[in-house]
Design an enzyme around this catalytic site. Sequence first.
Site, mmCIF file in Angstrom:
data_model
loop_
_atom_site.group_PDB
_atom_site.id
_atom_site.type_symbol
_atom_site.label_atom_id
_atom_site.label_comp_id
_atom_site.label_asym_id
_atom_site.label_seq_id
_atom_site.Cartn_x
_atom_site.Cartn_y
_atom_site.Cartn_z
ATOM 1 N N ASP A 1 10.325 14.096 14.063
ATOM 2 C CA ASP A 1 9.899 14.056 12.710
ATOM 3 C C ASP A 1 8.374 14.374 12.406
ATOM 4 O OD1 ASP A 1 10.606 14.070 9.757
ATOM 5 O OD2 ASP A 1 10.511 11.995 9.584
ATOM 6 N N GLY B 1 8.214 4.269 1.482
ATOM 7 C CA GLY B 1 8.881 5.297 2.139
ATOM 8 C C GLY B 1 10.388 5.443 1.903
ATOM 9 N N ALA B 2 11.020 6.220 2.586
ATOM 10 C CA ALA B 2 12.486 5.973 2.616
ATOM 11 C C ALA B 2 13.026 5.029 3.323
ATOM 12 C CB ALA B 2 13.117 7.509 3.268
ATOM 13 N N ALA B 3 12.540 4.433 4.217
ATOM 14 C CA ALA B 3 12.985 3.385 5.151
ATOM 15 C C ALA B 3 12.640 1.993 4.519
ATOM 16 C CB ALA B 3 12.496 3.392 6.634
ATOM 17 N N GLU C 1 9.111 -0.657 2.583
ATOM 18 C CA GLU C 1 7.754 -0.848 1.960
ATOM 19 C C GLU C 1 6.732 -1.192 2.888
ATOM 20 O OE1 GLU C 1 8.860 -2.694 -2.383
ATOM 21 O OE2 GLU C 1 8.772 -3.931 -0.704
ATOM 22 N N VAL C 2 5.614 -0.695 2.719
ATOM 23 C CA VAL C 2 4.346 -0.894 3.617
ATOM 24 C C VAL C 2 3.361 -1.786 3.088
ATOM 25 C CG1 VAL C 2 2.880 0.176 5.123
ATOM 26 C CG2 VAL C 2 4.946 1.192 4.781
ATOM 27 N N ILE D 1 0.798 -1.264 -0.140
ATOM 28 C CA ILE D 1 0.079 0.050 -0.056
ATOM 29 C C ILE D 1 0.752 1.304 -0.050
ATOM 30 C CG2 ILE D 1 -2.065 -1.205 1.207
ATOM 31 C CD1 ILE D 1 -1.087 0.100 3.733
#
Length: 477
Positions: A326, A213-215, A217-218, A210
């Site tokens: 953040d 991001g930088a870190a 996958e979700v 879905i």
Amino acid sequence: MISLDLSPTLWKSPDKEGELKKQGHVVKNWKKRKFIIQNDMLFYFKDKEERPVGAVPLRMSRCYENKSLGKPNCFELVSPRINKTFFIQANTPDEMASWMKAVEKGSEYSTVSQPFNLKHEVHVDFNSATGFSGLPKEWEVILKSSNVSKQEVLDKPSEWLSVLEFQAGRTMEKSNSQNLSALPDESNLTLSDLVTKEDPTKIYKNMTKIGEGAAGEVFVATSSKNNKRVAIKKIEINNDNAKLLVTEIAIMKTSHHDNIVNYIDSYIVNDRELWVAMEFMGGGCLTDILEAFDNIKMSEIQIAYVVKETLKALQYIHSLHRIHRDIKSDNILLGSEGSVKIADFGYAAQLTQKQQKRNTVVGTPYWMAPELIRGHDYGVKVDIWSLGIMMMEMAEGEPPYMDFPPLRALFLITTKGIPPLKETTKWSKTFQDFFSKCLDINVANRPDATDLLKHPFMDLACDSSEFKPLIQAARNV
């Protein structure tokens, strides 16, 4: 005398040029840009403007195809000189291959360059024959491409150097993650000590991606234990992020609040990937609403509601002597029923008795407090500043200075503070007073979360039932 305006000679003899699409670093939309590669620099231009809006040093860069973005012909460009990753889309596979080859050639460009990392003793000067003296070539180009005039640098050389050192510090700190300490009582812990030994592939089914991001996958998946939907964040483990992940998981495991996304469990898969299972927030993130800003505007009572719910979480986090570092719309998740919760503790820090202030440079530039950019010691009130910037996001659709290159934006934040709201008459005096208090440059005068929760603006907040329709409307845009 050579002008500080970026000289067209830097791109007048291009090795390659053309029109591609680039994903934005803050607002993740894709826009057409004209790209030029000359020697070891890549420039990109907006529309028909003669000046570039970005300059990317290619020396030592890496470039490879990325099939996970959901778009064809995409490649990823990593520039270690400025510690940035760019996602670029070509029109055809052949065009993508030719651009990747040009980037590779630029990364191996053989002229000798000055050391990139700045030293604190650097003296910013301007020499009519050579341009900026005492700075690496890449920074000279970036200063010029940020529309920084000669007079601006001569007027405030120390401020500009501070911003440049800040950027260099971000690069250095990101590549030396051991500088960020773990929780005080858990400094010797490893990820293996914190994760569950079960196999998550046997627990979570129907996994669908879905987001990214930088870190990492979700995904959304269904737990076989209770048949409930959960969010799964997958992060590649490496030497650079291992310590940071220990801190993030330790903080998430010990943070329990109605306005913080609930941590469920974490797992190590194949010795190289961390899976973090969290509460699934069906309403997406606050950014989803803001990206529909042209069609959907948040009312004052809805903004007050989001701020109030966020402040409740910050009050709790700060009571544990922790800083989130953040706070922004991307990290505010929404439940389909209208709940508001803070997520992403990847930049969070634990304060201790010995270290009641931090000076580590992390966060997202447009939301950063001035004291953090200047490299001063800072505390929990950097989160309050970021909350104020998020208020401006909700009121105007984006943070301040988004039309400026990041370098100039950082300079403006530290020297001028935040500009006033564009339509001040649209907002109540109570709103404006709360907003100005969050963004007080004087840290001593900036209220904490407890004080702000007592502000009259909080009395204007609607409830979740009045916020829920906004989430539904954003989905339909």
